[in-house]
Design a protein around this motif. Structure first.
Motif, PDB file in Angstrom:
ATOM      1  N   UNK A  16       0.814  -1.213   0.000  1.00 25.35           N
ATOM      2  CA  UNK A  16       0.000   0.000   0.000  1.00 25.35           C
ATOM      3  C   UNK A  16       0.850   1.267   0.000  1.00 25.35           C
ATOM      4  N   UNK A  17       1.924   1.282   0.739  1.00 23.65           N
ATOM      5  CA  UNK A  17       2.789   2.463   0.801  1.00 23.65           C
ATOM      6  C   UNK A  17       3.310   2.831  -0.586  1.00 23.65           C
ATOM      7  N   UNK A  18       3.778   1.846  -1.346  1.00 25.20           N
ATOM      8  CA  UNK A  18       4.289   2.085  -2.699  1.00 25.20           C
ATOM      9  C   UNK A  18       3.186   2.611  -3.605  1.00 25.20           C
ATOM     10  N   UNK A  19       1.989   2.046  -3.483  1.00 18.54           N
ATOM     11  CA  UNK A  19       0.838   2.472  -4.275  1.00 18.54           C
ATOM     12  C   UNK A  19       0.486   3.932  -3.991  1.00 18.54           C
ATOM     13  N   UNK A  20       0.347   4.294  -2.726  1.00 21.30           N
ATOM     14  CA  UNK A  20      -0.029   5.655  -2.346  1.00 21.30           C
ATOM     15  C   UNK A  20       1.034   6.652  -2.797  1.00 21.30           C
ATOM     16  N   UNK A  21       2.298   6.308  -2.632  1.00 17.01           N
ATOM     17  CA  UNK A  21       3.384   7.197  -3.057  1.00 17.01           C
ATOM     18  C   UNK A  21       3.333   7.421  -4.565  1.00 17.01           C
ATOM     19  N   UNK A  22       3.135   6.359  -5.320  1.00 10.28           N
ATOM     20  CA  UNK A  22       3.085   6.466  -6.780  1.00 10.28           C
ATOM     21  C   UNK A  22       1.871   7.275  -7.243  1.00 10.28           C
ATOM     22  N   UNK A  23       0.702   6.972  -6.705  1.00 14.57           N
ATOM     23  CA  UNK A  23      -0.505   7.688  -7.123  1.00 14.57           C
ATOM     24  C   UNK A  23      -0.461   9.162  -6.732  1.00 14.57           C
ATOM     25  N   UNK A  25       2.168  10.973  -6.491  1.00 15.91           N
ATOM     26  CA  UNK A  25       3.120  11.596  -7.423  1.00 15.91           C
ATOM     27  C   UNK A  25       2.473  11.789  -8.800  1.00 15.91           C
ATOM     28  N   UNK A  26       1.805  10.743  -9.313  1.00 15.37           N
ATOM     29  CA  UNK A  26       1.159  10.829 -10.631  1.00 15.37           C
ATOM     30  C   UNK A  26       0.097  11.920 -10.686  1.00 15.37           C
ATOM     31  N   UNK A  27      -0.656  12.065  -9.609  1.00 12.92           N
ATOM     32  CA  UNK A  27      -1.773  13.010  -9.579  1.00 12.92           C
ATOM     33  C   UNK A  27      -1.399  14.363  -8.986  1.00 12.92           C
ATOM     34  N   UNK A  28      -0.134  14.503  -8.573  1.00 13.61           N
ATOM     35  CA  UNK A  28       0.361  15.750  -7.971  1.00 13.61           C
ATOM     36  C   UNK A  28      -0.506  16.200  -6.800  1.00 13.61           C
ATOM     37  N   UNK A  29      -0.799  15.259  -5.901  1.00 15.03           N
ATOM     38  CA  UNK A  29      -1.566  15.602  -4.704  1.00 15.03           C
ATOM     39  C   UNK A  29      -0.689  15.408  -3.472  1.00 15.03           C
ATOM     40  N   UNK A  30      -0.936  16.236  -2.494  1.00 17.11           N
ATOM     41  CA  UNK A  30      -0.187  16.180  -1.245  1.00 17.11           C
ATOM     42  C   UNK A  30      -0.692  15.023  -0.394  1.00 17.11           C
ATOM     43  N   UNK A  31       0.211  14.258   0.139  1.00 19.03           N
ATOM     44  CA  UNK A  31      -0.158  13.146   1.022  1.00 19.03           C
ATOM     45  C   UNK A  31      -0.506  13.661   2.399  1.00 19.03           C
ATOM     46  N   UNK A  32      -1.420  12.924   3.052  1.00 16.68           N
ATOM     47  CA  UNK A  32      -1.825  13.272   4.410  1.00 16.68           C
ATOM     48  C   UNK A  32      -1.522  12.109   5.345  1.00 16.68           C
ATOM     49  N   UNK A  33      -1.469  12.401   6.618  1.00 20.33           N
ATOM     50  CA  UNK A  33      -1.247  11.362   7.617  1.00 20.33           C
ATOM     51  C   UNK A  33      -2.359  10.317   7.509  1.00 20.33           C
ATOM     52  N   UNK A  34      -1.992   9.062   7.530  1.00 20.74           N
ATOM     53  CA  UNK A  34      -2.963   7.981   7.466  1.00 20.74           C
ATOM     54  C   UNK A  34      -3.296   7.510   6.058  1.00 20.74           C
TER      55      UNK A  34
END
Length: 94
Positions: A16-23, A25-34
């Motif tokens: 899941x971590x790899x998936x969230x990081x990739x998506x 980046x692809x969508x240029x959205x800021x990640x949030x806690x959780x």
């Protein structure tokens, strides 16, 4: 938030971590806690308790999902993720 949604599993990535990081980046959205935490799956029998249901792709890589045919039967408004796949009945939707 407006939408209470989460990851229950992930396809097409090793974790899941790899998936969230990739998506993100692809969508240029800021990640949030959780963002990389798995959520509890809601049983389909409980879908009728919701006013809105969200139809997403079959996997994190955007594959086809057969879930849509089941969402219609719950009496809720179904929000559909923008995708290239076309169902035979799409022209008849309003």
């Amino acid at each position: 938030g407006i939408i209470d949604a989460g990851w229950t599993s992930v396809d097409g990535y090793t974790d899941l971590e790899t998936c969230v990081a990739d998506l993100s980046h692809q969508l240029s959205v800021k990640r949030r806690k959780g963002d990389s935490e798995l959520s509890t799956r809601v049983p389909m029998v409980n879908y009728s308790h919701y006013r809105y249901l969200l139809h997403m792709p079959g996997s994190a890589t955007g594959s086809y999902s057969r879930n849509l045919q089941y969402l219609w039967s719950h009496g809720a408004v179904v929000l559909i993720w923008r995708h290239d796949a076309l169902e035979w009945y799409y022209p008849f939707l309003r």
